[in-house]
Every structure is written in C-alpha cells, then in structure tokens.
Design a protein around this motif. Structure first.
Motif, mmCIF file in Angstrom:
data_model
loop_
_atom_site.group_PDB
_atom_site.id
_atom_site.type_symbol
_atom_site.label_atom_id
_atom_site.label_comp_id
_atom_site.label_asym_id
_atom_site.label_seq_id
_atom_site.Cartn_x
_atom_site.Cartn_y
_atom_site.Cartn_z
ATOM 1 N N SER A 44 0.856 -1.172 0.000
ATOM 2 C CA SER A 44 0.000 0.000 0.000
ATOM 3 C C SER A 44 0.899 1.231 0.000
ATOM 4 O O SER A 44 2.096 1.140 0.194
ATOM 5 C CB SER A 44 -0.920 -0.004 1.221
ATOM 6 O OG SER A 44 -0.174 0.172 2.397
ATOM 7 N N LEU A 45 0.299 2.372 -0.214
ATOM 8 C CA LEU A 45 1.083 3.586 -0.300
ATOM 9 C C LEU A 45 1.729 3.970 1.016
ATOM 10 O O LEU A 45 2.658 4.759 1.034
ATOM 11 C CB LEU A 45 0.214 4.729 -0.816
ATOM 12 C CG LEU A 45 -0.222 4.585 -2.276
ATOM 13 C CD1 LEU A 45 -1.129 5.740 -2.663
ATOM 14 C CD2 LEU A 45 0.971 4.522 -3.200
ATOM 15 N N ASP A 46 1.271 3.439 2.129
ATOM 16 C CA ASP A 46 1.873 3.785 3.412
ATOM 17 C C ASP A 46 2.921 2.766 3.863
ATOM 18 O O ASP A 46 3.449 2.872 4.942
ATOM 19 C CB ASP A 46 0.795 3.953 4.487
ATOM 20 C CG ASP A 46 -0.007 2.684 4.714
ATOM 21 O OD1 ASP A 46 0.091 1.747 3.908
ATOM 22 O OD2 ASP A 46 -0.744 2.639 5.716
ATOM 23 N N THR A 47 3.262 1.808 3.026
ATOM 24 C CA THR A 47 4.247 0.794 3.368
ATOM 25 C C THR A 47 5.482 0.981 2.504
ATOM 26 O O THR A 47 5.388 0.961 1.286
ATOM 27 C CB THR A 47 3.673 -0.620 3.139
ATOM 28 O OG1 THR A 47 2.493 -0.764 3.926
ATOM 29 C CG2 THR A 47 4.668 -1.682 3.531
ATOM 30 N N ALA A 48 6.623 1.174 3.151
ATOM 31 C CA ALA A 48 7.880 1.295 2.418
ATOM 32 C C ALA A 48 8.483 -0.100 2.268
ATOM 33 O O ALA A 48 8.579 -0.855 3.231
ATOM 34 C CB ALA A 48 8.842 2.212 3.163
ATOM 35 N N ARG A 49 8.869 -0.429 1.060
ATOM 36 C CA ARG A 49 9.480 -1.732 0.783
ATOM 37 C C ARG A 49 10.996 -1.592 0.788
ATOM 38 O O ARG A 49 11.553 -0.746 0.090
ATOM 39 C CB ARG A 49 9.030 -2.235 -0.591
ATOM 40 C CG ARG A 49 9.702 -3.534 -0.975
ATOM 41 C CD ARG A 49 9.307 -3.979 -2.358
ATOM 42 N NE ARG A 49 9.953 -5.243 -2.699
ATOM 43 C CZ ARG A 49 9.692 -5.939 -3.778
ATOM 44 N NH1 ARG A 49 8.775 -5.523 -4.638
ATOM 45 N NH2 ARG A 49 10.332 -7.061 -4.027
ATOM 46 N N LEU A 50 11.665 -2.419 1.571
ATOM 47 C CA LEU A 50 13.115 -2.494 1.544
ATOM 48 C C LEU A 50 13.511 -3.190 0.258
ATOM 49 O O LEU A 50 13.085 -4.324 -0.001
ATOM 50 C CB LEU A 50 13.638 -3.269 2.755
ATOM 51 C CG LEU A 50 15.140 -3.525 2.793
ATOM 52 C CD1 LEU A 50 15.920 -2.213 2.873
ATOM 53 C CD2 LEU A 50 15.474 -4.427 3.977
ATOM 54 N N LEU A 51 14.293 -2.515 -0.571
ATOM 55 C CA LEU A 51 14.685 -3.073 -1.860
ATOM 56 C C LEU A 51 15.908 -3.987 -1.706
ATOM 57 O O LEU A 51 16.680 -3.833 -0.754
ATOM 58 C CB LEU A 51 14.971 -1.942 -2.856
ATOM 59 C CG LEU A 51 13.739 -1.112 -3.211
ATOM 60 C CD1 LEU A 51 14.134 0.112 -4.035
ATOM 61 C CD2 LEU A 51 12.706 -1.956 -3.946
ATOM 62 N N PRO A 52 16.095 -4.922 -2.627
ATOM 63 C CA PRO A 52 17.186 -5.897 -2.495
ATOM 64 C C PRO A 52 18.544 -5.366 -2.951
ATOM 65 O O PRO A 52 19.421 -6.136 -3.310
ATOM 66 C CB PRO A 52 16.712 -7.061 -3.373
ATOM 67 C CG PRO A 52 15.863 -6.434 -4.410
ATOM 68 C CD PRO A 52 15.191 -5.270 -3.724
ATOM 69 N N TRP A 53 18.723 -4.063 -2.934
ATOM 70 C CA TRP A 53 20.017 -3.469 -3.252
ATOM 71 C C TRP A 53 20.208 -2.244 -2.371
ATOM 72 O O TRP A 53 19.276 -1.741 -1.761
ATOM 73 C CB TRP A 53 20.103 -3.082 -4.734
ATOM 74 C CG TRP A 53 18.989 -2.204 -5.211
ATOM 75 C CD1 TRP A 53 18.853 -0.856 -5.026
ATOM 76 C CD2 TRP A 53 17.819 -2.621 -5.942
ATOM 77 N NE1 TRP A 53 17.688 -0.403 -5.601
ATOM 78 C CE2 TRP A 53 17.043 -1.460 -6.179
ATOM 79 C CE3 TRP A 53 17.381 -3.839 -6.447
ATOM 80 C CZ2 TRP A 53 15.839 -1.506 -6.874
ATOM 81 C CZ3 TRP A 53 16.190 -3.862 -7.140
ATOM 82 C CH2 TRP A 53 15.439 -2.709 -7.356
ATOM 83 N N SER A 54 21.446 -1.794 -2.304
ATOM 84 C CA SER A 54 21.800 -0.636 -1.494
ATOM 85 C C SER A 54 22.169 0.533 -2.397
ATOM 86 O O SER A 54 22.461 0.359 -3.577
ATOM 87 C CB SER A 54 23.002 -0.963 -0.593
ATOM 88 O OG SER A 54 22.686 -2.007 0.279
ATOM 89 N N SER A 55 22.207 1.712 -1.809
ATOM 90 C CA SER A 55 22.659 2.898 -2.534
ATOM 91 C C SER A 55 24.173 2.781 -2.746
ATOM 92 O O SER A 55 24.833 1.944 -2.118
ATOM 93 C CB SER A 55 22.326 4.156 -1.727
ATOM 94 O OG SER A 55 23.145 4.220 -0.572
ATOM 95 N N PRO A 56 24.757 3.617 -3.597
ATOM 96 C CA PRO A 56 26.202 3.559 -3.819
ATOM 97 C C PRO A 56 27.028 3.729 -2.540
ATOM 98 O O PRO A 56 28.127 3.191 -2.436
ATOM 99 C CB PRO A 56 26.467 4.722 -4.793
ATOM 100 C CG PRO A 56 25.178 4.869 -5.537
ATOM 101 C CD PRO A 56 24.104 4.559 -4.529
ATOM 102 N N ASP A 57 26.472 4.430 -1.548
ATOM 103 C CA ASP A 57 27.205 4.582 -0.290
ATOM 104 C C ASP A 57 26.802 3.541 0.760
ATOM 105 O O ASP A 57 27.135 3.670 1.932
ATOM 106 C CB ASP A 57 27.058 6.006 0.256
ATOM 107 C CG ASP A 57 25.629 6.423 0.502
ATOM 108 O OD1 ASP A 57 24.706 5.733 0.036
ATOM 109 O OD2 ASP A 57 25.424 7.452 1.177
ATOM 110 N N GLY A 58 26.097 2.491 0.332
ATOM 111 C CA GLY A 58 25.800 1.364 1.214
ATOM 112 C C GLY A 58 24.545 1.495 2.056
ATOM 113 O O GLY A 58 24.274 0.628 2.884
#
Length: 132
Positions: A3-17
């Motif tokens: 739903s729009l109020d749920t943030a999904r943790l993605l299976p990758w990180s940003s360039p700074d980890g």
C-alpha cells in the motif's frame, strides 16, 4: 501487494551502502525489478548451498576453497536476510494477533471494536537509522 503507506526495503543498497526503499502499491516497474532481483538472489543462494554440500562431501578441499566458499556464503546470507526482512515487513498483522482490550486497561477509552496494536511485537522492524 503493498500500500502507499508501506515502504518496501529493496534488495540493493545505494552507492554509499545505505538501504533503498520504495513506496508504492507494488505493481510498478521498480517493484517488478525488485521481485526479479530477489528471485535471482534466492536462486543463487540455493545453488550455493548445493555447491557447499558438494565441496564438503568431497572432503578434499583446500583452505582457499573454504575461504572463498565462506565469503560467498556470507554474501548470499546477507542477501537472503534482506529479502526475508523486506518480505516480513510487508506481511499484514493477523487479526488473531491483535490483543484483546480490557475495560480497565490501556485503551479502555477507545470506542467499541477499536483495538490498540503494540507494533513493538508485531514482527520484523527496520532500524531507525535505515530511514535517516
């Protein structure tokens, strides 16, 4: 899915980890891409487990092979842990897990049919620093 109020943790990180999150309904391109990456990570982990069993069964490994296997297993375990954390955080809290509200306890001032849910025990959580 989400739903729009749920943030999904993605299976990758940003360039700074740092962890990456997606807010949406779970039907867009990034959600589908994340599903594909998670599936590939889980398939890779299964293949690596098979390889580890093969190496151990042979009983003639070198220290270098064991070291490489340990590095690959640790990386794969981190990926699988991230997938589990992401999926677990998106699971709904079962109605059976909603505590009963007593008349004289906390939440007694609520309207009939309302329940206070203590999210502290509601399942996996992302650390606060993940949102900073």
């Amino acid at each position: 899915m989400g739903s729009l109020d749920t943030a999904r943790l993605l299976p990758w990180s940003s360039p700074d980890g740092k962890p990456c999150f997606l807010v949406g309904d779970g039907t867009g391109y990034v959600s589908r891409r994340a599903d594909d990456v998670e599936a590939a990570q889980l398939d890779s982990a299964a293949d690596l487990m098979d390889e580890a069993c093969r190496i151990f069964a042979a009983r003639n490994w070198t220290p270098g092979e064991i070291h490489l296997l340990a590095v690959e297993l640790a990386s794969s375990l981190a990926n699988v842990h991230r997938v589990a954390e992401s999926r677990g955080a998106r699971l709904p809290v079962p109605v059976d897990d909603v505590p009963d509200v007593e008349d004289d306890g906390p939440g007694a001032e609520e309207a009939p049919g309302e329940h206070v849910i203590d999210y502290e025990d509601a399942g996996p959580h992302l650390p606060a620093e993940a949102f900073g």
